[in-house]
Write a protein that holds these residues in place. Structure first.
Motif, PDB file in Angstrom:
ATOM      1  N   TYR A   1      17.996 -13.490 -73.770  1.00 49.60           N
ATOM      2  CA  TYR A   1      17.270 -12.567 -74.325  1.00 49.60           C
ATOM      3  C   TYR A   1      17.703 -11.120 -74.631  1.00 49.60           C
ATOM      4  CZ  TYR A   1      12.762 -10.343 -75.715  1.00 49.60           C
ATOM      5  OH  TYR A   1      11.711  -9.697 -75.858  1.00 49.60           O
ATOM      6  N   GLU A   2      18.389 -10.701 -72.984  1.00 45.18           N
ATOM      7  CA  GLU A   2      19.322  -9.228 -73.482  1.00 45.18           C
ATOM      8  C   GLU A   2      20.459  -9.141 -74.106  1.00 45.18           C
ATOM      9  OE1 GLU A   2      20.318  -8.917 -69.269  1.00 45.18           O
ATOM     10  OE2 GLU A   2      18.118  -8.450 -68.979  1.00 45.18           O
ATOM     11  N   LEU A   3      21.113 -10.322 -74.087  1.00 49.82           N
ATOM     12  CA  LEU A   3      22.446 -10.590 -75.558  1.00 49.82           C
ATOM     13  C   LEU A   3      21.943 -10.601 -77.060  1.00 49.82           C
ATOM     14  CD1 LEU A   3      25.214 -12.900 -73.817  1.00 49.82           C
ATOM     15  CD2 LEU A   3      25.110 -10.849 -73.791  1.00 49.82           C
ATOM     16  N   LYS A   4      20.431 -11.171 -77.179  1.00 49.10           N
ATOM     17  CA  LYS A   4      20.415 -10.786 -78.380  1.00 49.10           C
ATOM     18  C   LYS A   4      20.064  -9.210 -79.080  1.00 49.10           C
ATOM     19  CE  LYS A   4      18.654 -15.752 -79.177  1.00 49.10           C
ATOM     20  NZ  LYS A   4      17.377 -16.419 -79.570  1.00 49.10           N
TER      21      LYS A   4
END
Length: 192
Positions: free
Chosen positions: A115-118
């Motif tokens: 989720y953070e990488l997106k």
């Protein structure tokens, strides 16, 4: 005929909005009721299959107890054996539950990383702060570096030379001195 109607119902909502339906509302209602009846029968069959499978497995794993004709000691031994088997099953269940909980935590961590990488996570607005060179080096190299770095130490210094000005009290004398070729020569010499 039924297969083509099912394909028609599987179209996306966008396709249905673009074109008008080619079948009437009553025909669509009849098809929906047929599909629901078929789904109900399939669901009941699946429930019956699961029940039969459960009964078969229980009959294989757990045979029917013959308690008639057993003495008190034999009944006590049977109860002890059953308690031992229950303890083993409880330990296995606990081990499996622990593994599942560990894997749940791992899955949650990985999904958070994804989720953070997106980049969907909202980042707070940071204020711009002016930082000195010493503070930047301290942040980069760690807090162990406490020496201040003098960046100006290695720079060459250029001193401005004071221009010598001739003080002339009378401006007419200065004009006379600068006139002609001699004046230009003085200006050229002064420039060098």
């Amino acid at each position: 005929m039924l297969r083509t109607d099912l394909v028609y119902f599987n179209r996306s909502q966008q396709d249905l909005n673009k074109s008008k339906p080619k079948i009437s509302a009553s025909r669509r209602l009849v098809l929906k009721t047929k599909m629901l009846k078929k789904a109900v029968t399939m669901w009941e069959n699946e429930k019956q299959l699961k029940k039969d499978e459960r009964d078969r497995i229980l009959n294989e794993k757990v045979p029917v107890l013959q308690l008639s004709g057993l003495s008190l000691e034999e009944l006590q031994n049977l109860c002890k054996e059953l308690h031992k088997k229950m303890d083993v099953a409880d330990e296995e269940r606990y081990d499996i539950a622990a593994k599942v909980s560990i894997n749940d935590v791992k899955v949650q961590d990985l999904s958070q990383k994804i989720y953070e990488l997106k980049g969907k996570m909202k980042r707070p607005n940071l204020k711009r702060v002016r930082v000195s060179a010493d503070a930047m080096l301290g942040a980069l190299l760690g807090s162990k570096v406490k020496e201040s770095v003098d960046f100006k130490a290695n720079l060459k210094t250029v001193k401005k030379e004071d221009e010598k000005k001739e003080e002339v009290t009378d401006w007419r004398k200065n004009v006379d001195a600068m006139s002609g070729m001699e004046g230009r020569k003085k200006l050229f010499d002064a420039g060098q």
